[in-house]
Design an enzyme around this catalytic site. Structure first.
Site, mmCIF file in Angstrom:
data_model
loop_
_atom_site.group_PDB
_atom_site.id
_atom_site.type_symbol
_atom_site.label_atom_id
_atom_site.label_comp_id
_atom_site.label_asym_id
_atom_site.label_seq_id
_atom_site.Cartn_x
_atom_site.Cartn_y
_atom_site.Cartn_z
ATOM 1 C CB ALA A 63 -19.742 7.492 13.985
ATOM 2 N N GLY A 104 -18.080 8.259 8.889
ATOM 3 C CA GLY A 104 -16.762 8.193 9.504
ATOM 4 C C GLY A 104 -15.832 7.207 8.820
ATOM 5 C CD GLU A 107 -16.066 12.440 8.559
ATOM 6 O OE1 GLU A 107 -16.070 13.671 8.623
ATOM 7 O OE2 GLU A 107 -16.597 11.716 9.417
ATOM 8 C CD GLU A 127 -21.297 11.733 7.959
ATOM 9 O OE1 GLU A 127 -20.230 11.234 8.305
ATOM 10 O OE2 GLU A 127 -21.584 11.949 6.750
#
Length: 696
Positions: A63, A104, A107, A127
């Site tokens: 992210a 991310g 993911e 994270e």
């Protein structure tokens, strides 16, 4: 088509290429065209399958952390929206992973039906290192691919794995031998032609069945993996979220994960850890080093001293692939030093963190000598000798005669004046302080001490080689103790008065461990050896009421089985000793001190508040370039809890007004200079300013 997303049709396969330099972070300006491209590919009858690839040096790093806390972070389409869209596709979706797929990025890849990686790729969910958990399905999808215990280990540690390990575990489905995108396209074509259903990860439950029948193995793994969390919320939330993947339906577990993520991202701990993430990046930016400056080449290193520090420094370079010549005064000293080095490597082999052939390769990088002339071909020479100015100058005098032109001469001094050392040579521009922390082969921090005449390319070289050997380098200026030890002195200035007035060593140490430090100051003294401080005090002509008395009793800490605490045979666990309690009471009576109850809060105010205050003075004096550099020093070298972001960040959480008020209180009580609020601290408190964002 967009600036950030390109689409091409390769024989019926829509190749969607992400291009958001430098690391393809999932910013809103990327998510919008990516979502549109996926929708278009879904609705296009000419498209039989989809490959998501990335331009540049990496797949998707995660992210966009700079968006956290802003409206962009949750704006539609969010990353969960992208993941949900991918899982509804009836056409095979393949992620083509090169470089890294982190956070991310992984993911998103987990939401594809398949994953193809190149040989050098790494995947992970880091994270937790930002005080978070994966917030877009990572804790719910990964257990379905590789099993809950394996997923728990990846998520709680935050450590990435290589493509070979990812293939063996089941994170990826294939490893490309040649052109990654071409092989991912071929993979997608094969899957499209097979014609069967493409089952999304969310619907794969077979890896969860054993844990659903019996959670004992999973709960044992949680206990083991979170035992060092020390008050951090994120590792426990990660474990709870993976457990939900086992016990709850997919959508419920996904919703719970998102709740955890939002709570964490808004909390102080994640804010603190994100502060440290950016602080480490900022620490690499050093005033006075222009873009035209190039580092010197370091092909071989010399280390003077084979003791605990010298041996650890030498191991650090060897572990980083740099050959090292170790110099000692006698063969016996070399034998002792290398016996310790070999023992350390043997322990690593026994633990499984190092292979036998890797141990042999590392040992082969060492050379040993008792002759200074054998350091003549070294590009960097570091002295790790006794902490006395005359000894240091003698070493540098010898180095000046044998070191080749352009060789960097470094001192590992913890306190001494680097400018004075440099001035004793004819090449002060080549002299720099490289302050490693013990054990040097383990501790991450490297204080790079910039002398008045240290050349910019020497500083850049120190930064570069520091990162090469796995350290976190921070450039600091010259003063007694530099940043870390100078603040450590302020932290410890009132420790003995606290004991004399009524606190016990175990109470003080408990306050520190409750705060989040790995150990308290008195346990640390015992670990380091009380005689070290005793010798230093004698050399400086200073005294310590309790510390000197304990040493005079022959109690030097763990190495003698007795120090501030007692240590049973073969144990490093400190135990309170009634003899020390009696000693403290006796010394208090001698000085007419009436002992009283000391609160835990008072201990914080009389130790950590003056430590912060000294950090502010360091900033005022431009010894540190920025407050965040001080936070990096303390979290990487002194055990300050990362969940509190370092002393400068924590001070903002405490409230600068509170610090000033209490420092004034204790200054009035004691008259000690260490409690007098620094002018910058007083000004920031009055202006409601922030300390952690200050620069020198």
């Amino acid at each position: 088509m967009s600036e950030y997303v390109k689409v091409a049709n390769d024989g019926g396969i829509a190749v969607i290429t992400i291009d958001n330099p430098p690391v393809n972070a999932l910013s809103l300006h990327l998510r919008e065209p990516l979502f549109a491209a996926l929708e278009a590919a879904r609705d296009d009858d000419a498209v039989e399958g989809i490959v998501i690839a990335s331009a540049g040096r990496t797949f998707i790093s995660g992210a966009d952390i700079t968006e956290f806390g802003s409206p962009k972070a949750l704006a539609s389409p969010s990353l969960p929206d992208l993941c949900a869209l991918l899982e509804t596709l009836k056409k095979p979706a393949v992620a083509a992973i090169h470089g890294t797929a982190l956070g991310g990025g992984l993911e998103l890849a987990l939401s594809c039906h398949y994953r193809v990686a190149d040989k050098q790729a790494k995947v992970g969910l880091p994270e937790v290192k930002l005080g978070l958990l994966p917030g877009s399905g990572g804790t719910v999808r990964l257990p379905r691919l590789i099993g809950p215990e394996a997923a728990l280990k990846m998520i709680v540690s935050g450590n990435p794995i290589g493509s070979a390990q990812a293939l063996a575990a089941g994170v990826v489905d294939a490893i490309a031998e040649g052109d990654l995108t071409a092989e991912a396209v071929a993979f997608a074509k094969t899957k499209a032609k097979d014609g069967g259903a493409h089952i999304p990860v969310r619907d794969r439950d077979e890896k969860l069945e054993a844990a659903r029948a019996d959670l004992a193995a999973f709960d044992a793994a949680v206990k083991e993996l979170t035992k060092k969390a020390r008050g951090l919320e994120a590792p426990l939330a990660c474990a709870d979220s993976v457990r939900n993947a086992i016990t709850l339906p997919f959508d419920e577990a996904l919703a719970k994960e998102r709740e955890f993520f939002i709570k964490l991202v808004q909390g102080d701990q994640s804010r603190a850890q994100r502060h440290l993430f950016f602080a480490e990046r900022e620490a690499a930016k050093v005033p006075g080093i222009g873009k035209d400056v190039q580092p010197r080449e370091i092909r071989k290193v010399g280390v003077i001293g084979a003791g605990t520090m010298g041996g650890g420094i030498a191991m650090s370079f060897v572990n980083g692939g740099v050959p090292v010549t170790v110099l000692e005064m006698t063969d016996e000293a070399l034998d002792r030093g290398f016996a310790t080095i070999e023992k350390n490597y043997a322990i690593s082999v026994a633990r499984g963190s190092l292979k036998e052939d890797e141990k042999a390769a590392r040992l082969a990088r060492f050379s040993r000598t008792t002759n200074y002339s054998d350091l003549a071909d070294c590009d960097l020479i570091i002295e790790a000798v006794f902490e006395e100015m005359s000894v240091k100058k003698d070493v540098f005098g010898k180095l000046e005669k044998i070191a080749k032109p352009g060789a960097i001469l470094a001192t590992n001094t913890s306190y001494l004046d680097v400018n004075e050392i440099a001035a004793s040579t004819g090449r002060p521009q080549d002299v720099v302080g490289l302050h490693f922390f013990s054990p040097a082969n383990v501790m991450k921090l490297l204080e790079i001490v910039r002398g008045d005449r240290t050349a910019p390319d020497v500083l850049l070289t120190a930064l570069t080689v520091g990162r090469r050997i796995g350290k976190v380098p921070v450039v600091v200026g010259v003063c007694h103790g530099f940043v870390g030890n100078r603040m450590l002195g302020a932290r410890g200035d009132d420790l003995e008065p606290l004991l004399l007035e009524g606190a016990s060593p175990e109470q003080v140490d408990r306050v520190f461990t409750d705060f989040g430090f790995p150990m308290g100051p008195f346990a640390m003294w015992d670990l380091a050896g009380l005689d070290i401080g005793w010798r230093t005090r004698k050399a400086l002509g200073t005294t310590a009421i309790i510390g000197d008395a304990v040493c005079e009793m022959g109690r030097f800490g763990q190495k003698t089985g007795k120090g501030i605490y007692l240590y049973e045979e073969g144990s490093r666990t400190p135990k309170p000793d009634p003899e020390i309690a009696r000693l403290i009471e006796e010394k208090a009576r001698e000085r007419g001190i009436e002992r009283r109850e000391i609160t835990d809060r008072e201990i914080i105010e009389r130790t950590l508040y003056p430590m912060v205050n000294e950090g502010v003075r360091i900033l005022e004096e431009k010894i540190a370039a920025r407050a965040s550099d001080i936070d990096i020093v303390w979290t990487n070298g002194y055990g300050f809890p990362i969940g509190k972001g370092g002393p400068m960040f924590w001070a903002d959480l405490e409230g600068l007004g509170t610090l000033v008020e209490r420092l004034d209180h204790w200054h009035g009580k004691t008259g000690k200079a260490v409690f007098e609020p620094a002018p910058l601290l007083r000004r920031l408190a009055a202006e409601k300013g922030k300390l952690a964002t200050q620069t020198a």
